[in-house]
Design an enzyme around this catalytic site. Structure first.
Site, PDB file in Angstrom:
ATOM      1  CE  LYS A  94      -3.464   2.354   2.856  1.00  0.00           C
ATOM      2  NZ  LYS A  94      -4.292   2.261   4.069  1.00  0.00           N
ATOM      3  CD1 TRP A  95       3.158   5.509  -3.118  1.00  0.00           C
ATOM      4  CD2 TRP A  95       4.642   3.876  -3.431  1.00  0.00           C
ATOM      5  NE1 TRP A  95       4.332   6.089  -3.504  1.00  0.00           N
ATOM      6  CE2 TRP A  95       5.263   5.110  -3.701  1.00  0.00           C
ATOM      7  CE3 TRP A  95       5.389   2.699  -3.556  1.00  0.00           C
ATOM      8  CZ2 TRP A  95       6.599   5.198  -4.100  1.00  0.00           C
ATOM      9  CZ3 TRP A  95       6.717   2.806  -3.951  1.00  0.00           C
ATOM     10  CH2 TRP A  95       7.306   4.048  -4.215  1.00  0.00           C
ATOM     11  CG  ASP A  96      -0.831   6.617   2.816  1.00  0.00           C
ATOM     12  OD1 ASP A  96      -1.451   7.435   2.112  1.00  0.00           O
ATOM     13  OD2 ASP A  96      -1.162   6.319   3.981  1.00  0.00           O
ATOM     14  CG  ASN A 114      -0.862  10.215   4.319  1.00  0.00           C
ATOM     15  OD1 ASN A 114      -2.035  10.140   3.970  1.00  0.00           O
ATOM     16  ND2 ASN A 114      -0.151   9.156   4.643  1.00  0.00           N
ATOM     17  CB  CYS A 151      -3.331   5.059  -0.130  1.00  0.00           C
ATOM     18  SG  CYS A 151      -4.121   5.819   1.290  1.00  0.00           S
ATOM     19  CG  ASP A 193      -7.868   7.864   5.206  1.00  0.00           C
ATOM     20  OD1 ASP A 193      -7.701   6.678   4.890  1.00  0.00           O
ATOM     21  OD2 ASP A 193      -6.928   8.623   5.532  1.00  0.00           O
TER      22      ASP A 193
HETATM   23  C1  DGJ Z   1      -3.534   7.610   5.484  1.00  0.00           C
HETATM   24  C2  DGJ Z   1      -4.258   6.481   4.808  1.00  0.00           C
HETATM   25  O1  DGJ Z   1      -5.287   6.965   4.016  1.00  0.00           O
HETATM   26  C3  DGJ Z   1      -4.768   5.525   5.865  1.00  0.00           C
HETATM   27  O2  DGJ Z   1      -5.494   4.489   5.265  1.00  0.00           O
HETATM   28  C4  DGJ Z   1      -3.617   4.975   6.655  1.00  0.00           C
HETATM   29  O3  DGJ Z   1      -2.806   4.194   5.832  1.00  0.00           O
HETATM   30  C5  DGJ Z   1      -2.817   6.134   7.253  1.00  0.00           C
HETATM   31  N1  DGJ Z   1      -2.439   7.088   6.267  1.00  0.00           N
HETATM   32  C6  DGJ Z   1      -1.593   5.618   7.950  1.00  0.00           C
HETATM   33  O4  DGJ Z   1      -0.804   6.641   8.402  1.00  0.00           O
END
Ligand code: DGJ
Length: 728
Positions: free
Chosen positions: A479-481, A483, A529, A551
């Site tokens: 899962k490559w996030d 943020n 993600c 989310d």
């Molecule tokens: C944001 C993602 O959208 C979540 O699903 C989760 O992976 C968190 N980051 C983890 O920090």
């Protein structure tokens, strides 16, 4: 032949099953756009469309090259407009030349038509075999500046899709500063359209907004570094009466994941100019002598049968001609993600308990989310340090991956490789590896900074750090996030005159990284993600097999989010999980059955502590998993028909029809139950003609289901129901 050049009329006709896209070389300097719409085969009359377009209004200048005919490109439909002459609308191209001039004039030189479709260097793009598509390339040149532009059009005949991109080549002696270069621009000789686009926020992705075009401009953009939660790189122009299954609509989707702009400008004559490309705000690309620059690809879909057909064209194209690799068009495993079950608070024992329980329930994959690396126990530290957090997992991530795999389910792992925490070994070693401006404070987002992916050594570090973890062999999924938004966008190594290239260079760096990981680990299924759906776009779909849609895991909100997302994105790519109640984002309590059914409309999974669920819920989970395994081929690989919209009322109905039309899933959701309405019938779509289907032991003809309708009955608040139809 889907692309035709009619030599005696200097005219190009790009045909798909239901659409025609027509333009001509009017003068060598004027490429005149003539038509985009329902397919026409007999073209007689088309050249006369714009002959009388100059009425002598004194304020309007006439192009020098068109003086004899008294024509003005300011008043006609133009194929790819430039800044600097008489066309005062939004240009598709704007550059500053060595002498300080900003006038671009391009002259038609040549064209070629060939089967298939070329790749776009370093960029994600749709692809096609020689039987599936045909491409037209038009070369334009300006001897004064040495600038060459190549316009590329590919027709996917069966899908009613035309893709476009532009390559600029500097054949001159001096550098050219490109300030704006759109992937496509289309002029319509009417403004009688609604503008549809998807906007939102984190936890509220992809709300559908539909509004009439207005005089002046509607402009949507992202300057956040990613396509973003706020606006998707998609829009549609629909006739006023266009519905889900009737009326004309033009859909535009950009195969790009960074800063973009799109819009529609209505001029004083009520022409509309629609455009899409890299955001020209804060963009400048210095094209040195001998260099070339290619825009991302724009995908244009024409539908004469409403928004539903438009979406199905996008879905088919993206599943078959954009997605790649082992998982293309194959069903996805049912997963459990530990994020909402444990957040950062887990150890090996907890994860193994989840894995054992998951195996017992029929779940196929366990994804370990954030917190397994460095010293990460909250979101303040360790991004960049991609080695095991030995306090939590003393035996290491390799050992955990093996133990989970030995239990009999697959193991997946979370990364956020584009980021660095100031409190990390990586940052201490390479403080200049993040995007920043020397001497200026660095704005934080979730306590983290963004690595400078315009630098090759930073990209190499990411590839090797992620690869080192994946090499253990027991990791089947990542899962490559991502943020945070970009701020202080600067690179420590790029020359001052190239600093406005950083955001796009970042995307090129990221695409390169993803390509290396995808080809290096072809068996690993990759999820994208960005705080949920912040980068769920066509560009990323070239690399990621699925996405975390939002989310917000509340089922009632998810109905809307998934519905909006489906305007462009196939449900196959939409991660959708059953989570605990009260829901962690909204505090709402939605029945377990509804949570299951909403998640079954996408790539199904769980995101709750299954070691703590009641006996009753355990039985429900087993039933949900059995049901989803039965229907997932239909949902993931079938055709979507949106029957009732959550944006229009309290009921939502979506239908998935298997490609062979033998099986149908009709999902019905009620937000707030409405009493005393006698309108619970829904008309199904896309069934096998003249046939009979069975649902819950009753038989129904296609005619009946499609014309009279099926009674879905009344439900309670926040409830859901699935009706399965089988052809008999
Ligand atoms: C944001 C993602 O959208 C979540 O699903 C989760 O992976 C968190 N980051 C983890 O920090």
């Amino acid at each position: 032949m889907s692309i035709e050049y009619i030599a005696d009329r200097n005219l190009f006709h790009i045909k798909t099953l239901n659409s025609s896209y027509i333009f001509r070389v009017r003068k060598e300097y004027v490429l005149e756009h003539l038509y985009y719409g329902k397919r026409i085969d007999a073209l007689r009359g088309i050249e006369h469309l714009s002959d009388e377009n100059y009425f002598g209004a004194t304020l309007h200048a006439i192009d020098a090259e068109l003086a004899e005919e008294k024509l003005s490109t300011g008043r006609m439909c133009v194929e790819y407009p430039f800044y600097g002459s008489v066309d005062m609308r939004q240009p598709a191209f704007h550059a500053v030349y060595n002498d300080g001039s900003r006038v671009t004039k391009m002259f038609y030189v040549a064209h070629k038509i060939f089967p298939g479709k070329p790749t776009l260097d370093g960029l994600p793009a749709t692809y096609a075999s020689e039987d599936e598509a045909q491409t037209l390339e038009i070369t334009m040149f300006d001897s004064m500046t040495g600038l060459k532009l190549v316009y590329r059009y590919t027709a996917f005949e069966a899908l009613d899709v035309v893709t476009r991109s532009v390559t600029a080549v500097n054949t001159g002696k001096f550098g050219i500063n490109i300030k704006k270069i759109m992937s496509c621009s289309v002029d319509f000789d009417s403004s009688d359209y609604d503008f549809i686009h998807l906007h939102g926020e984190a936890w509220r992705e992809c709300e559908i907004e539909r509004k009439p075009l207005v005089s002046g401009e509607i402009r949507i953009n992202s300057a956040r570094g990613a396509s973003s939660h706020l606006h998707s790189p998609f829009f549609a122009l629909a006739q006023k009466n266009t519905t889900e299954d009737n009326g004309e609509v033009y859909g535009f989707s950009l195969v790009y994941s960074g800063n973009f702009e799109l819009g529609a400008e209505v001029d004083s004559l009520k022409n509309t100019r629609a455009y899409m490309g890299i955001n020209s705000f804060d963009f400048n690309w210095l094209l040195d002598s001998g260099e070339s620059f290619t825009t991302p690809e724009a995908v244009m879909v024409y539908s004469k049968s409403g928004l539903g057909a438009m979406s199905r064209s996008f879905h088919n194209l993206y599943r078959n001609n954009l997605a790649r690799g082992k998982y293309k068009n194959s069903i996805r495993p049912i997963l459990i993600n530990n994020w909402e079950a444990t957040y950062f608070d887990f150890n090996e024992e907890k994860i193994l308990d989840l894995a054992s329980k998951a195996k017992e329930l029929g779940i196929e994959l366990l994804v370990l989310d954030d917190g397994w690396f460095g010293k990460r126990n909250d979101d303040k530290t360790s991004l960049g340090d991609w080695y095991t957090n030995s306090n939590k997992l003393p035996d290491g991530i390799d050992s955990l991956a093996k133990k989970v795999t030995d239990i009999g389910i697959k193991f997946g792992l979370w990364f956020e490789p584009e980021m660095v925490s100031p409190d990390s070994d990586l940052y201490r070693k390479h403080p200049d590896w993040c995007l920043h401006i020397d001497g200026r404070a660095k704005s934080m987002g979730r306590n983290q900074l963004i690595l400078d992916l315009s630098r090759q050594e930073v990209c190499d570090y990411i590839v090797s750090a992620v690869s080192d973890v994946l090499k253990c062999g027991n990791i089947s999924y990542i899962k490559w996030d991502m943020n945070r938004n970009f701020t202080e966008i600067g690179s420590a190594v790029l020359a001052p005159e190239r600093q406005s290239e950083v955001a796009h260079r970042y995307m090129l760096g990221l695409y390169g990284i993803l390509e290396r990981i995808k080809t290096g680990f072809p068996d690993v299924l990759m999820e994208g993600c960005a705080s949920g759906g912040g980068r769920f776009d066509a560009g990323m779909m070239h690399y990621f097999d699925q996405f975390w849609t939002s989310d917000n895991s509340d089922a009632t909100d998810r109905v809307k989010i998934q519905y909006g997302t489906s305007l462009v994105m196939p449900n196959l790519f939409m991660g959708a999980h059953v989570s605990a109640v009260p829901n962690h984002q909204t505090g709402r309590t939605v029945p377990f059955e509804t949570r299951g059914l909403v998640a079954m409309c996408g790539q199904f999974g769980y995101e709750l502590d299954i070691t703590k669920t009641s006996e009753i819920e355990v039985e429900e989970i087993k039933k949900q998993i059995q049901l989803y395994k039965k229907i997932r081929t239909i949902v993931q690989l079938g055709d979507l028909h949106r029957i009732k919209s959550p944006f229009d009322g309290e009921n939502t109905v979506v239908e998935f029809v298997s490609k062979d039309k033998k099986s149908v899933c009709l999902f019905c959701f009620t937000r707030m139950c409405q009493v005393q309405y006698n309108s619970d019938k829904v008309k199904l779509e896309g069934l096998m003609p003249n046939s009979v289907y069975k649902c819950e032991d009753e038989e129904y003809s296609t005619d009946f289901l499609e014309n009279f309708g099926f009674d879905i009955q009344k439900f309670n608040d926040h409830s859901g129901k699935l009706f399965l139809f089988e052809l008999i």
